[in-house]
Design a protein around this motif. Structure first.
Motif, PDB file in Angstrom:
ATOM      1  N   VAL A  31      -8.079  -2.736  -1.494  1.00  0.00           N
ATOM      2  CA  VAL A  31      -7.691  -2.529  -0.108  1.00  0.00           C
ATOM      3  C   VAL A  31      -7.320  -1.057   0.038  1.00  0.00           C
ATOM      4  CG1 VAL A  31      -6.150  -3.224   1.756  1.00  0.00           C
ATOM      5  CG2 VAL A  31      -6.761  -4.864  -0.026  1.00  0.00           C
ATOM      6  N   ARG A  32      -8.057  -0.340   0.861  1.00  0.00           N
ATOM      7  CA  ARG A  32      -7.789   1.088   1.041  1.00  0.00           C
ATOM      8  C   ARG A  32      -7.353   1.347   2.487  1.00  0.00           C
ATOM      9  NH1 ARG A  32      -8.341   5.348  -1.873  1.00  0.00           N
ATOM     10  NH2 ARG A  32      -9.464   4.139  -3.446  1.00  0.00           N
ATOM     11  N   TRP A  33      -6.257   2.100   2.590  1.00  0.00           N
ATOM     12  CA  TRP A  33      -5.677   2.394   3.900  1.00  0.00           C
ATOM     13  C   TRP A  33      -5.803   3.889   4.139  1.00  0.00           C
ATOM     14  CZ3 TRP A  33      -4.806   0.558   8.317  1.00  0.00           C
ATOM     15  CH2 TRP A  33      -3.803   1.029   9.163  1.00  0.00           C
ATOM     16  N   SER A  34      -6.630   4.278   5.125  1.00  0.00           N
ATOM     17  CA  SER A  34      -6.849   5.682   5.471  1.00  0.00           C
ATOM     18  C   SER A  34      -6.476   5.860   6.940  1.00  0.00           C
ATOM     19  CB  SER A  34      -8.311   6.065   5.225  1.00  0.00           C
ATOM     20  OG  SER A  34      -8.681   5.819   3.893  1.00  0.00           O
ATOM     21  N   LEU A  40       0.816  -1.208   0.000  1.00  0.00           N
ATOM     22  CA  LEU A  40       0.000   0.000   0.000  1.00  0.00           C
ATOM     23  C   LEU A  40       0.854   1.265   0.000  1.00  0.00           C
ATOM     24  CD1 LEU A  40      -2.739  -1.053   2.544  1.00  0.00           C
ATOM     25  CD2 LEU A  40      -2.812  -1.170   0.062  1.00  0.00           C
ATOM     26  N   GLY A  41       2.132   1.112   0.206  1.00  0.00           N
ATOM     27  CA  GLY A  41       3.024   2.267   0.133  1.00  0.00           C
ATOM     28  C   GLY A  41       2.856   3.183   1.326  1.00  0.00           C
ATOM     29  N   ASP A  42       3.070   4.471   1.089  1.00  0.00           N
ATOM     30  CA  ASP A  42       3.017   5.463   2.147  1.00  0.00           C
ATOM     31  C   ASP A  42       1.627   6.081   2.202  1.00  0.00           C
ATOM     32  OD1 ASP A  42       5.718   5.134   2.795  1.00  0.00           O
ATOM     33  OD2 ASP A  42       6.296   6.440   1.148  1.00  0.00           O
ATOM     34  N   ALA A  43       0.922   5.802   3.264  1.00  0.00           N
ATOM     35  CA  ALA A  43      -0.404   6.377   3.459  1.00  0.00           C
ATOM     36  C   ALA A  43      -0.292   7.498   4.479  1.00  0.00           C
ATOM     37  CB  ALA A  43      -1.376   5.303   3.945  1.00  0.00           C
ATOM     38  N   THR A  97       2.770   4.689   7.551  1.00  0.00           N
ATOM     39  CA  THR A  97       1.977   5.900   7.729  1.00  0.00           C
ATOM     40  C   THR A  97       2.854   7.066   8.160  1.00  0.00           C
ATOM     41  OG1 THR A  97       0.079   4.574   8.377  1.00  0.00           O
ATOM     42  CG2 THR A  97       0.011   6.901   8.933  1.00  0.00           C
ATOM     43  N   TRP A  98       2.653   8.174   7.466  1.00  0.00           N
ATOM     44  CA  TRP A  98       3.299   9.425   7.865  1.00  0.00           C
ATOM     45  C   TRP A  98       2.241  10.504   7.929  1.00  0.00           C
ATOM     46  CZ3 TRP A  98       8.153   9.337   9.488  1.00  0.00           C
ATOM     47  CH2 TRP A  98       8.993   8.329   9.035  1.00  0.00           C
ATOM     48  N   PRO A  99       2.379  11.447   8.844  1.00  0.00           N
ATOM     49  CA  PRO A  99       1.463  12.592   8.835  1.00  0.00           C
ATOM     50  C   PRO A  99       1.878  13.563   7.742  1.00  0.00           C
ATOM     51  CG  PRO A  99       3.067  12.858  10.574  1.00  0.00           C
ATOM     52  CD  PRO A  99       3.328  11.504   9.950  1.00  0.00           C
ATOM     53  N   GLY A 154      -4.833  11.713   6.957  1.00  0.00           N
ATOM     54  CA  GLY A 154      -5.698  12.643   6.247  1.00  0.00           C
ATOM     55  C   GLY A 154      -5.880  12.288   4.794  1.00  0.00           C
ATOM     56  N   GLU A 155      -5.063  11.355   4.283  1.00  0.00           N
ATOM     57  CA  GLU A 155      -5.209  10.900   2.920  1.00  0.00           C
ATOM     58  C   GLU A 155      -5.280   9.374   2.943  1.00  0.00           C
ATOM     59  OE1 GLU A 155      -2.216  12.627   0.421  1.00  0.00           O
ATOM     60  OE2 GLU A 155      -3.305  14.521   0.357  1.00  0.00           O
ATOM     61  N   SER A 156      -5.187   8.756   1.794  1.00  0.00           N
ATOM     62  CA  SER A 156      -5.275   7.300   1.750  1.00  0.00           C
ATOM     63  C   SER A 156      -4.437   6.762   0.608  1.00  0.00           C
ATOM     64  CB  SER A 156      -6.730   6.848   1.586  1.00  0.00           C
ATOM     65  OG  SER A 156      -7.260   7.289   0.346  1.00  0.00           O
ATOM     66  N   SER A 157      -4.115   5.503   0.708  1.00  0.00           N
ATOM     67  CA  SER A 157      -3.469   4.790  -0.389  1.00  0.00           C
ATOM     68  C   SER A 157      -4.214   3.482  -0.563  1.00  0.00           C
ATOM     69  CB  SER A 157      -1.986   4.532  -0.088  1.00  0.00           C
ATOM     70  OG  SER A 157      -1.847   3.706   1.054  1.00  0.00           O
ATOM     71  N   SER A 158      -4.041   2.868  -1.711  1.00  0.00           N
ATOM     72  CA  SER A 158      -4.821   1.661  -1.973  1.00  0.00           C
ATOM     73  C   SER A 158      -4.023   0.686  -2.827  1.00  0.00           C
ATOM     74  CB  SER A 158      -6.139   2.006  -2.675  1.00  0.00           C
ATOM     75  OG  SER A 158      -5.902   2.621  -3.929  1.00  0.00           O
ATOM     76  N   GLY A 159      -4.457  -0.542  -2.796  1.00  0.00           N
ATOM     77  CA  GLY A 159      -3.883  -1.599  -3.615  1.00  0.00           C
ATOM     78  C   GLY A 159      -4.991  -2.552  -4.030  1.00  0.00           C
ATOM     79  N   THR A 160      -4.663  -3.479  -4.897  1.00  0.00           N
ATOM     80  CA  THR A 160      -5.664  -4.396  -5.428  1.00  0.00           C
ATOM     81  C   THR A 160      -5.264  -5.831  -5.170  1.00  0.00           C
ATOM     82  OG1 THR A 160      -6.273  -2.844  -7.186  1.00  0.00           O
ATOM     83  CG2 THR A 160      -6.918  -5.134  -7.494  1.00  0.00           C
ATOM     84  N   ILE A 161      -6.211  -6.610  -4.665  1.00  0.00           N
ATOM     85  CA  ILE A 161      -6.045  -8.053  -4.508  1.00  0.00           C
ATOM     86  C   ILE A 161      -6.856  -8.717  -5.612  1.00  0.00           C
ATOM     87  CG2 ILE A 161      -6.431 -10.029  -3.000  1.00  0.00           C
ATOM     88  CD1 ILE A 161      -6.382  -8.126  -0.637  1.00  0.00           C
ATOM     89  N   THR A 162      -6.225  -9.601  -6.360  1.00  0.00           N
ATOM     90  CA  THR A 162      -6.910 -10.282  -7.456  1.00  0.00           C
ATOM     91  C   THR A 162      -6.990 -11.776  -7.182  1.00  0.00           C
ATOM     92  OG1 THR A 162      -6.146  -8.649  -9.066  1.00  0.00           O
ATOM     93  CG2 THR A 162      -6.910 -10.759  -9.937  1.00  0.00           C
TER      94      THR A 162
END
Length: 604
Positions: free
Chosen positions: A198-201, A143-146, A233-235, A149-157
């Motif tokens: 998959v969304r990480w907020s 998901l990388g750096d989330a 996660t970083w602010p 206040g924002e979000s990052s996402s990835g896909t499971i197939t």
């Protein structure tokens, strides 16, 4: 679930052994063995096939079930006995109920009796019970750096590689706060794929390795597929509150700030009443020195009356940028004049994914003088004001800086219609305490500093705090038309976000390398256009001012500039679709206009 497929087993007269040519017959009844393949079947439901049996005699015969089906195969009881016309056929439903995931076999014996003659067929069944297969193409989702206040996402197939068995997919694991799954859950048809987002907020600083567990309900025990979702996660903003820092011999101790690899800027803010504050020393990782105790460092800063601010980077020069990779920065402040025994100090670090600066958004608190003729309720439909803001947004958009949400407030004191002194300017700026935090404060009045200038920024790289005597910029709203006032406001906001004049009235130049060093007035071999049409030349010169990439890097690092977000762009109510442009003439402004209080001389 019932799956019915007709499978024909032809019992041909030519296959009947020992059958006389139509007469009564001696010998035992003939038996023909006919295999019947059910094929691949589901293990979680019964499967029914239709068996077509043909009377081998030319005359009417009775079809009997001589031997019931075995091995989990059951023939439909109502099919027997039955009278079948000569050479006619009947369909017999046979249902197979799996007892496990394995090959299965069974048989049944059917006899046709026509008078004294009989013929039998043994139908031998074969079935392969499917073990459903759910293939995972993404065992790990980065998901990388989330950022908070924002979000990052990835896909499971997933792909259901089963032949006939659908798979129902659902999550078993209670998900941590901030992690959500959307799409793809439920039934997956055989041979098809499904994607789950998959969304990480995140709401707090953390590093996570999350096991997302899925289960499907095919026959037998549930299967579990494990996916590792990794996120750091970083602010977007980290604030180091040093609180009240005591002075020893007029100087603070060393104050340290850790900047992560994703940091794009570091801002220092200090406040002390009736005191002039300066930067004594400022150092970064790898022995980088921005300012030394002899005040000969290249870093740009200005002494602050009551409020001190400085932001790194202040230039596009490598030596005046943050050190790549993060690290510890430290600084010391000192009392240049006044009597304060301590400073209220804080440092602000702004982060972006991978430390990449790619645009931003600045929200505004717009304070309206009472004498302008409209109030905060009229402001959203005030044509000149909205056209001015459009021009302001258009100018900054060339560096990806969006004009975001705008909050309108009325100035409480009618004396602020005309701001006559620096002291009154500071008094007015204290009203910014009524604004929305995290926004730049723009004050629109009828006259600024008795008309000697048309716009003033309280600081170069102004504070992000509300309510100080340096918290904003002021513009003479009545000095010109909407487009020109928008230009003036952009110039002042440019100062507040950290830019000095590209060329000063005395011929001095800024520290941004990609701005041309033009003369204070007129043109030369370097600048065929006066001031190279730059927004931050000391005079208003053109209707289409430019901001260079180097200048953009400075303003996008200010703590009041947020990441870009189209969802919070300023709403329009009965406004024109674009900015109204009109020529801006330098002659329309007072000679010697600086545009910022105390900014006409470069240096410290």
């Amino acid at each position: 679930m019932r799956v019915a497929v007709q499978v024909v087993v032809f019992i041909l007269a030519s296959l009947i052994v020992g059958c006389g040519g139509g007469g009564g017959g001696g010998g035992g009844p003939s038996v023909v063995v006919q295999p019947m393949a059910f094929g691949v079947v589901r293990g979680d439901v019964a499967t029914t096939r239709g068996v077509v049996l043909v009377n081998p005699f030319s005359e009417q015969a009775v079809m009997e079930l001589a031997d019931p089906a075995s091995g989990g195969f059951v023939a439909r009881a109502l099919s027997f006995p039955d009278v079948v016309s000569g050479n006619d056929s009947r369909i017999v439903d046979v249902t197979f109920t799996p007892g496990g995931e394995a090959a299965a076999a069974g048989s049944m014996l059917v006899r046709f009796v026509a008078g004294e003659r009989s013929a039998s067929v043994r139908v031998e069944f074969r079935a392969t019970v499917e073990s459903p297969t759910l293939s995972l193409f993404t065992p790990q989702v980065a998901l990388g750096d989330a950022f908070i206040g924002e979000s990052s996402s990835g896909t499971i197939t997933f792909r259901n590689t089963s032949v006939v068995t659908p798979v129902r997919l659902y999550s078993l694991t209670p998900l941590p706060a901030g992690l959500t799954l959307t799409g793809g859950l439920g039934d997956i048809a055989p041979g098809t794929a499904t994607n789950i987002t998959v969304r990480w907020s995140p709401t707090a600083i953390a590093t996570h390795d999350v096991d997302v567990v899925f289960e499907h309900d095919a026959s037998g025990p549930s299967r579990i597929v494990r996916v590792t979702a990794q996120a750091t996660t970083w602010p977007l903003e980290q604030i180091a509150e040093f609180g009240s820092v005591s002075l020893t011999d007029g100087e603070t101790e060393w104050l340290e700030v850790d900047v992560p690899p994703h940091g794009i800027s570091l801002s220092i803010e200090a406040v002390a009443d009736d005191t002039r504050i300066g930067l004594l020393e400022f150092e970064g990782p790898g022995d980088r020195v921005y300012e030394n105790d002899t005040a000969t460092g290249e870093f740009l800063w200005f002494p602050g009356e009551d409020v001190f601010t400085a932001t790194l980077p202040s230039s596009d020069r490598t030596e005046l940028m943050l050190v790549p990779g993060g690290g510890t920065y430290r600084f010391r402040l000192y009392r240049m004049s006044g009597s304060a025994g301590s400073f209220q100090v804080r440092a602000i670090v702004h982060n972006r994914p991978l430390g990449v600066v790619s645009g931003g958004r600045v929200d505004l608190n717009v304070f309206l003088a009472a004498g302008l003729g409209f109030d905060e309720f009229d402001a959203p439909t005030e044509t000149k004001l909205q056209d001015m803001l459009d021009e302001l947004g258009r100018i900054f958009s060339q560096q990806g800086l969006q004009l975001g949400d705008v909050n309108y407030l009325a100035l409480s004191n009618s004396a602020f219609d005309e701001v006559t002194s620096n002291a009154e300017f500071g008094d007015m700026l204290e009203e910014s305490s009524r604004g929305v935090a995290g926004r730049l404060n723009l004050f629109l009045v009828k006259k600024t500093l008795s008309g000697s200038v048309v716009g003033v920024a309280a600081r170069i790289a102004g504070p992000s705090s509300l309510g100080t005597r340096a918290s904003g910029v002021m513009v003479d709203y009545d000095s010109a038309g909407a487009s020109r006032v928008g230009y003036i406001a952009a110039h002042e906001i440019g100062h507040f976000l950290g830019l000095i004049h590209t060329t000063e009235q005395d011929g001095g130049h800024d520290l941004v390398d990609d701005t041309l060093e033009c003369p204070a007035t007129g043109t030369d071999a370097t600048c065929s256009t006066e001031g190279n049409a730059n927004l931050m030349h000391w005079r208003v010169l053109t209707a289409d001012p430019i901001i260079t990439d180097g200048q953009g890097r400075v303003i996008l690092g200010h703590p009041l500039v947020d990441p870009p977000s189209s969802s919070r762009m300023r709403s329009r109510t009965s406004l024109q679709s674009g900015p109204v442009e009109s020529p801006l003439l330098a002659a329309a402004l007072p000679d010697g206009w600086c545009g910022t209080k105390g900014c006409c001389a470069s240096g410290k």
